[in-house]
Design a protein around this motif. Structure first.
Motif, short mmCIF file in Angstrom:
data_model
loop_
_atom_site.label_atom_id
_atom_site.label_comp_id
_atom_site.label_asym_id
_atom_site.label_seq_id
_atom_site.Cartn_x
_atom_site.Cartn_y
_atom_site.Cartn_z
N PRO A 9 0.79 -1.24 0.00
CA PRO A 9 0.00 0.00 0.00
C PRO A 9 0.82 1.28 0.00
CG PRO A 9 -0.92 -1.58 1.56
CD PRO A 9 0.38 -2.15 1.09
N LEU A 10 1.99 1.27 0.65
CA LEU A 10 2.77 2.50 0.76
C LEU A 10 4.01 2.50 -0.13
CD1 LEU A 10 2.57 3.38 4.58
CD2 LEU A 10 1.12 4.13 2.69
N ALA A 11 4.03 1.62 -1.11
CA ALA A 11 5.15 1.64 -2.06
C ALA A 11 5.27 3.01 -2.70
CB ALA A 11 4.93 0.57 -3.12
N GLY A 12 6.48 3.53 -2.76
CA GLY A 12 6.70 4.85 -3.34
C GLY A 12 6.69 5.99 -2.35
N VAL A 13 6.31 5.73 -1.10
CA VAL A 13 6.30 6.75 -0.06
C VAL A 13 7.64 6.70 0.69
CG1 VAL A 13 5.24 7.50 2.12
CG2 VAL A 13 3.81 6.69 0.22
N THR A 14 8.27 7.86 0.85
CA THR A 14 9.55 7.94 1.56
C THR A 14 9.34 8.63 2.90
OG1 THR A 14 10.81 8.01 -0.50
CG2 THR A 14 11.91 8.84 1.49
N VAL A 15 9.79 7.98 3.95
CA VAL A 15 9.65 8.49 5.32
C VAL A 15 11.04 8.68 5.92
CG1 VAL A 15 8.74 8.03 7.63
CG2 VAL A 15 7.47 7.25 5.60
N VAL A 16 11.32 9.85 6.46
CA VAL A 16 12.53 10.08 7.24
C VAL A 16 12.14 10.00 8.71
CG1 VAL A 16 14.33 11.72 7.86
CG2 VAL A 16 13.66 11.44 5.46
N GLU A 17 12.75 9.06 9.42
CA GLU A 17 12.41 8.81 10.83
C GLU A 17 13.55 9.29 11.72
OE1 GLU A 17 12.97 5.15 13.61
OE2 GLU A 17 11.42 4.63 12.15
N LEU A 18 13.28 10.30 12.53
CA LEU A 18 14.23 10.79 13.53
C LEU A 18 13.73 10.36 14.90
CD1 LEU A 18 13.99 13.80 11.44
CD2 LEU A 18 16.30 13.47 12.32
N CYS A 19 13.85 9.09 15.18
CA CYS A 19 13.22 8.51 16.37
C CYS A 19 14.17 7.56 17.08
CB CYS A 19 11.95 7.75 15.99
SG CYS A 19 10.64 8.77 15.29
N HIS A 20 13.89 7.36 18.36
CA HIS A 20 14.66 6.41 19.17
C HIS A 20 13.70 5.69 20.11
CE1 HIS A 20 14.23 9.01 22.73
NE2 HIS A 20 14.40 10.01 21.88
N SER A 21 14.18 4.69 20.78
CA SER A 21 13.44 3.92 21.78
C SER A 21 12.34 3.09 21.12
CB SER A 21 12.91 4.83 22.89
OG SER A 21 13.99 5.54 23.50
N VAL A 22 11.06 3.26 21.52
CA VAL A 22 10.03 2.33 21.07
C VAL A 22 8.93 3.01 20.25
CG1 VAL A 22 8.25 0.70 21.82
CG2 VAL A 22 10.44 0.77 23.02
N ALA A 23 8.29 4.04 20.78
CA ALA A 23 7.06 4.55 20.17
C ALA A 23 7.28 5.02 18.73
CB ALA A 23 6.49 5.69 21.02
N GLY A 24 8.23 5.91 18.51
CA GLY A 24 8.49 6.41 17.17
C GLY A 24 8.96 5.32 16.22
#
Length: 389
Positions: free
Chosen positions: A10-25
């Motif tokens: 479903p999300l092919a082609g979507v780019t996500v930059v994740e600036l997260c640590h630990s669990v929730a993000g």
């Protein structure tokens, strides 16, 4: 990993930059990655995400929790305190990202110039998601937070465990994972909105808001004049009997969720409690819980769990054994679902996404990245799902 590994997701082609640590993000990011998004995780150089060292157990030099939360992602290790490095990441976001997801301490992302307002001023179609501790406003908005703190502060511990016992934390990180799910749902809704309007959104959620959401039945009951909810062990406030009962060799969970099921339960155990006005309706059973439950406990103690399971199954009464992780993994039902997935590049098995699309579960495409494994992304044109070797 082949370049078209996300084709059909479903999300092919979507780019996500994740600036997260630990669990929730990271959990939010893992949902998006499993759904086919190209999630690019940004960590600090040196030690990286704290969760890399949250163990044992470890697998292939990294905590198994990190593998759970970060498989199917690519990874960068960047010192964002360095202005040039931060500018390179900013350029990457402006050129390639559809979504930026972050759970840094309050104010930290804005100091880097990567906050929602700054990014969307330059790229209005961008979707930003902030996943915080206490939310965007209020006297505690600048405090950090973790799952057990929110289970405590959000009231969950007050209704968990056994009455009169010490405080009990829910055994899974229900607030962290719940907040991750809300973040993922918010991002999915924002992507749909962008599909219609062409405009991005600033999505925000928090651990505290998630705890309140889990408590919504209790809050609704209390605000409607109900009594203060108390911990009921395996039971629930609104339905009786709907809890675990001791058997001669363990426990069995019984969920007689309506009056018809209670009558069926009475037939299965050979005691017509439904004929007693105190127990004839669910509301009466709730009022007389302290009388009915001990009577049922005495009956269930007579036979083994398997015997009760057979009787209740025959009567159509929902019931289940209480199993540990090993028993769940060995269950024929678990095997039939194919939800346990083997990594294609490591000797590692994890639970997959609890979703299927047209009968197919999104697969485990590649393992969590080594620290800084894909740093060349900032110097090369992006190619979604490029080989994660």
């Amino acid at each position: 990993m082949e370049e078209n590994a996300t084709d059909g997701l479903p999300l092919a082609g979507v780019t996500v930059v994740e600036l997260c640590h630990s669990v929730a993000g990271p959990y939010a990011g893992s949902i998006l990655a499993d759904l086919g998004a190209d999630v690019i995780k940004v960590e600090a150089p040196g030690t990286g995400d704290y969760a890399r060292d949250w163990g044992p157990p470890f697998a292939h030099g990294t905590s198994t929790l990190f593998h759970v939360l970060n498989h199917n992602k690519r990874g960068l290790a960047l010192d964002l305190r360095d202005r040039v490095t931060c500018e390179r990441l900013l350029g990457f976001i402006l050129d390639h990202a559809d979504v930026v997801l972050q759970n840094m301490r309050p104010g930290a992302i804005d100091k880097l110039g990567l906050g929602a307002a700054a990014l969307r001023a330059r790229k209005p179609a961008l979707i930003t998601c902030d996943l915080g501790a206490y939310g965007r406003s209020g006297p505690l908005k600048d405090r950090p937070g973790y799952d057990p703190l929110m289970q405590a502060h959000g009231g969950i511990m007050s209704v968990t465990g056994i009455e009169g016992g010490e405080p009990v934390r829910v055994g899974v990180s229900i607030v962290d994972q719940g907040a991750g799910m809300w973040a993922a749902m918010g991002i999915l809704a924002a992507l749909n909105k962008r599909h219609v309007t062409g405009q991005g959104s600033h999505v925000s959620t928090s651990l505290f808001e998630t705890a309140i959401a889990w408590m919504s039945p209790h809050i609704g009951g209390y605000l409607s004049g109900g009594a203060m909810r108390r911990p009921l062990g395996s039971g629930v406030t609104e339905i009786v009997p709907h809890q675990a009962f001791p058997t001669s060799d363990g426990y069995i969970m019984v969920a007689a969720g309506n009056d018809n099921l209670f009558r069926a339960l009475c037939g299965a155990i050979g005691h017509d409690f439904a004929a007693d006005a105190r127990f004839a309706t669910n509301s009466n059973r709730v009022e007389n819980r302290r009388t009915l439950i001990p009577l049922l406990e005495d009956i269930f103690r007579v036979h083994a769990s398997a015997e009760w399971q057979s009787r209740l199954d025959a009567a159509g009464v929902p019931a289940a054994p209480i199993e540990n992780v090993a028993q769940v993994l060995a269950s024929p039902q678990t095997a039939a679902l194919g939800i346990l997935q083997q990594a294609p590049d490591l000797d590692l098995t994890l639970a997959g996404l609890p979703l299927e699309f047209d009968g197919v579960r999104p697969r485990y495409r590649h393992s969590a990245p080594a620290l800084g494994q894909h740093n060349d992304l900032l110097s090369e044109p992006i190619a979604p799902e490029k080989a994660a070797s």
